[in-house]
Every structure is written in structure tokens, then in C-alpha cells.
Design a protein around this motif. Structure first.
Motif, mmCIF file in Angstrom:
data_model
loop_
_atom_site.group_PDB
_atom_site.id
_atom_site.type_symbol
_atom_site.label_atom_id
_atom_site.label_comp_id
_atom_site.label_asym_id
_atom_site.label_seq_id
_atom_site.Cartn_x
_atom_site.Cartn_y
_atom_site.Cartn_z
ATOM 1 N N THR A 1 0.600 4.507 1.377
ATOM 2 C CA THR A 1 0.542 4.772 2.829
ATOM 3 C C THR A 1 -0.592 4.302 3.532
ATOM 4 O O THR A 1 -1.538 3.678 2.718
ATOM 5 N N SER A 2 -0.405 4.106 4.675
ATOM 6 C CA SER A 2 -1.213 3.389 5.649
ATOM 7 C C SER A 2 -2.888 4.268 5.187
ATOM 8 O O SER A 2 -3.879 3.508 5.502
ATOM 9 N N CYS A 3 -2.880 5.589 5.261
ATOM 10 C CA CYS A 3 -4.066 6.014 4.717
ATOM 11 C C CYS A 3 -4.593 6.015 3.356
ATOM 12 O O CYS A 3 -5.785 6.825 3.148
ATOM 13 N N CYS A 4 -3.979 5.556 2.508
ATOM 14 C CA CYS A 4 -4.095 5.489 1.294
ATOM 15 C C CYS A 4 -4.132 4.151 0.534
ATOM 16 O O CYS A 4 -3.167 3.834 -0.059
ATOM 17 N N SER A 5 -5.374 3.396 1.081
ATOM 18 C CA SER A 5 -5.189 1.855 0.781
ATOM 19 C C SER A 5 -5.667 1.732 -0.779
ATOM 20 O O SER A 5 -5.410 0.422 -1.013
ATOM 21 N N THR B 1 0.874 -1.151 0.145
ATOM 22 C CA THR B 1 0.091 -0.018 0.070
ATOM 23 C C THR B 1 0.917 1.209 -0.060
ATOM 24 O O THR B 1 1.962 1.139 0.728
#
Length: 191
Positions: free
Chosen positions: A142-146, A140
Motif C-alpha cells: 500500500t502507499s503507506c506501507c513501503s 508496494t
């Protein structure tokens, strides 16, 4: 002689000819075996599509019209997902694309001391027994951009697929990145 017990397991070859131990669900295949294939287009952060042009020996992100997208020449990718025993590295994938009834696979090669992304005519193998220059680890972004991903080259940790502006082109390249760094040129969405 000692009377020590030696435990022996029977083995069986599973689908894709992977070696499994019978009656033991905790052990898995050691090779990379193709598990499934997804059909997608790859978009960069600017919503441009990755287009492969083997005749020009180039892969670049381009603005594409709906009509061009429907013809699909060099932009509809098969993403071959492989089963692995080391999931922490990311999902191992290989990329291929059809252009004028020929299949091309993505690979990386060293040229003049620099890693280059290439598309070569041929098929992606069902099984990969060891290291391979066609495997990337899907992670992924980033963790906030799955919904977006980055793809790390399996043979060189910290090297990711990205784009680089070269004249009017946004060429597909490999780019070095530290683990905690965020670089938008590596952000790839699948649709």
C-alpha cells in the motif's frame, strides 16, 4: 525521387546481449534482462517464513526457529530483478531457492483450470525475450506501507502471490484481486 532524409542509428549489444541504440540514451532494451540479484527471506503478515519443500511438492509459510533459519533449507531466496522498458507495471522479478545443493525456480502453471504455484529444478534465465511464467511484478503493498510488497503474476493481471490456509499449512497460492482491494494474505516482507 524525393530528397527526403532518413535517419539511421548504429546499434550495439550491451551487457547481457541486450540491443541498444548507440548515442541515444532514451531507448532501452526490449527484452527482460537480469540486472541484479537480492538474497532475502520472504515473510507473510504473521511473520512466518516461506519454506519450499520440493520433496513434498509444497511451498508454505511456517513458524521457523532461529536454528532452522540458520540451516536455511528452502527458505533463503534469490530474487532476480530484471530491467524493463515498462516500469509502470512494477519491477519484474523471478524467485529461486537452494535446497540440498539443487536450485529451484518459482513458476505458475494452469492445472485443472486453476493457476498453481510450483518450484521446478533449474536456473532462472539471464534474459527473457517475451512473456514468461516465472516473472512477477513487485509492487508496494500500500502507499503507506513501503516495506511490504505484493507480487503480481506477469501473465495474468490481478493475480497475486498469497497464502491460503489448508489444514495446518499456509500454502503459497495465486489469488485474484482487484487493483484497489487490500488483502493481508498478499502482504510479503523481504528481510
Amino acid at each position: 525521387m524525393s530528397a527526403e532524409e532518413i535517419l539511421v542509428y548504429a546499434v550495439e549489444l550491451g551487457k547481457n546481449f541486450c540491443l541498444y541504440f548507440e548515442d541515444d540514451d532514451e531507448l532501452e532494451c526490449d527484452a527482460l534482462c537480469k540486472e541484479k540479484t537480492l538474497h532475502r527471506v520472504l515473510r507473510n503478515v504473521n511473520s512466518q517464513l516461506l519454506v519450499v519443500r520440493p520433496d513434498l511438492n509444497v511451498a508454505a509459510f511456517e513458524d521457523v526457529t532461529d536454528q532452522e533459519m540458520q540451516s536455511g533449507k528452502g527458505m533463503h531466496f534469490s530474487i532476480h530483478c530484471y530491467k524493463t522498458t515498462t516500469p509502470s507495471a512494477g519491477l519484474p522479478v523471478a524467485f529461486s531457492v537452494q535446497v540440498e545443493n539443487k536450485s529451484y525456480y518459482m513458476c505458475c502453471e494452469r492445472e485443472c483450470g486453476k493457476m498453481i504455484v510450483r518450484f521446478k529444478e533449474g536456473e532462472v534465465p539471464k534474459e527473457i525475450p517475451g512473456e514468461s511464467n516465472i516473472i512477477f511484478f513487485k509492487k508496494t503493498f500500500t502507499s503507506c506501507c513501503s516495506q511490504a510488497f505484493k507480487f503480481e503474476y506477469s501473465m495474468e493481471q490481478g493475480m497475486f502471490l498469497a497464502f491460503e490456509e489448508e489444514g495446518y499449512l499456509r500454502k503459497l497460492i495465486l489469488k485474484k484481486l482487484s487493483e484497489d482491494e487490500v488483502d493481508e494474505t498478499m502482504k510479503i516482507s523481504l528481510s
